[in-house]
Enzyme design. Structure first.
Site, short mmCIF file in Angstrom:
data_model
loop_
_atom_site.label_atom_id
_atom_site.label_comp_id
_atom_site.label_asym_id
_atom_site.label_seq_id
_atom_site.Cartn_x
_atom_site.Cartn_y
_atom_site.Cartn_z
N ASP A 102 32.71 49.64 -16.97
CA ASP A 102 32.76 50.12 -18.35
C ASP A 102 32.11 51.50 -18.43
O ASP A 102 31.30 51.86 -17.58
CB ASP A 102 31.99 49.16 -19.27
CG ASP A 102 32.62 47.78 -19.32
OD1 ASP A 102 33.82 47.67 -19.01
OD2 ASP A 102 31.90 46.83 -19.66
N1 URA Z 1 31.19 43.38 -16.32
C1 URA Z 1 31.11 44.06 -17.49
O1 URA Z 1 30.96 43.48 -18.55
N2 URA Z 1 31.22 45.40 -17.44
C2 URA Z 1 31.35 46.10 -16.28
O2 URA Z 1 31.42 47.33 -16.30
C3 URA Z 1 31.42 45.37 -15.09
C4 URA Z 1 31.35 44.01 -15.14
#
Ligand code: URA
Length: 242
Positions: A102
């Site tokens: 993310d």
């Molecule tokens: N899980 C999440 O919620 N976000 C990420 O970036 C990676 C794994």
């Protein structure tokens, strides 16, 4: 392959510079000074050196990035900086991130131009372990950690696969856990924590299979993988035994 193409791929310089360097006798082929840069070499057999340093040939490039927050894990994204932008000065074509983190997640991200490796690492069938450091908004109980380990409903069908969850030292007044998961579902870690009534305030990926984030890399820094790290990935030694 032509010598100048090989030297270009090793980022020795621009075409013009390489021509000059070769003219000045700085490149050798099997120990003999190369006379011109349009000479053809066998990149898999010939020993090419520049300023006495042997250059090994690899068809593909592999980088480990400590992804900073605020950068997206795609190849192109309007005006937002992408992880590929951070490696632009390497001048490597077709580099892409293996999987996504993310925008606000930091930590280990592998970038390569080896599509087959990426496919293998991301294949849901391979269950490649990913370890995250998770800072929590609310305190978490031991029974909630056990629930996370057994698998939870994150609202898109199947429960999450069994995972490992354990406590680490608190940071900035927030409890911290490490979570090792074997899938890569959308926002998986955040949704797992939501399912037990909690919220993630900071998320960092520490490892993917055998590949560990180099603690020497600050956020935004990257380095090439070592031969050992590459071989581990290519040998498919992707899952750590739990
Ligand atoms: N899980 C999440 O919620 N976000 C990420 O970036 C990676 C794994």
């Amino acid at each position: 392959m032509r010598l100048d193409k090989f030297l270009g791929e090793k980022n020795i310089g621009s075409r013009k510079q390489i021509k000059e360097y070769v003219k000045n006798g700085r490149a050798t082929i099997n120990g003999v000074v190369a006379k011109s840069c349009d000479i053809h070499i066998d990149e898999n057999k010939d020993e090419i050196a520049f300023d006495g340093e042997i250059l090994t040939y690899s068809e593909y490039s592999y980088f480990m990035l400590n992804k900073p927050g605020g950068v997206v894990s795609s190849t192109r994204e309007g005006k937002t900086t992408t992880v590929v932008d951070l490696l632009k000065k390497e001048g490597i074509k077709n580099l892409f991130p293996v999987g996504r983190l993310d925008k606000d997640t930091v930590g280990l991200l592998l970038l390569t131009n080896n599509g087959l490796l990426a496919h293998n690492l991301l294949s849901p069938k391979k269950h490649v372990d990913k370890e995250y450091e998770v800072h929590l908004l609310h305190d978490i109980t031991d029974s909630e950690l056990e629930i996370l380990e057994r698998g939870v409903d994150i609202g898109d069908g199947d429960k999450t696969l069994p995972a490992k969850a354990f406590r680490a030292e608190s940071r900035d007044g927030h409890q911290v856990i490490h979570l090792i998961i074997h899938e890569g579902r959308f926002h998986q870690v955040k949704r797992m924590l939501e399912s037990v009534g909690n919220e993630v305030v900071f998320l960092k990926r520490l490892s993917m299979g055998t590949l560990q984030l180099d603690p020497e890399l600050s956020e935004g820094e990257y380095r090439e993988l070592t031969d050992e790290e590459i071989n581990c990935l290519l040998d498919n030694k992707l899952s750590k035994k739990q």
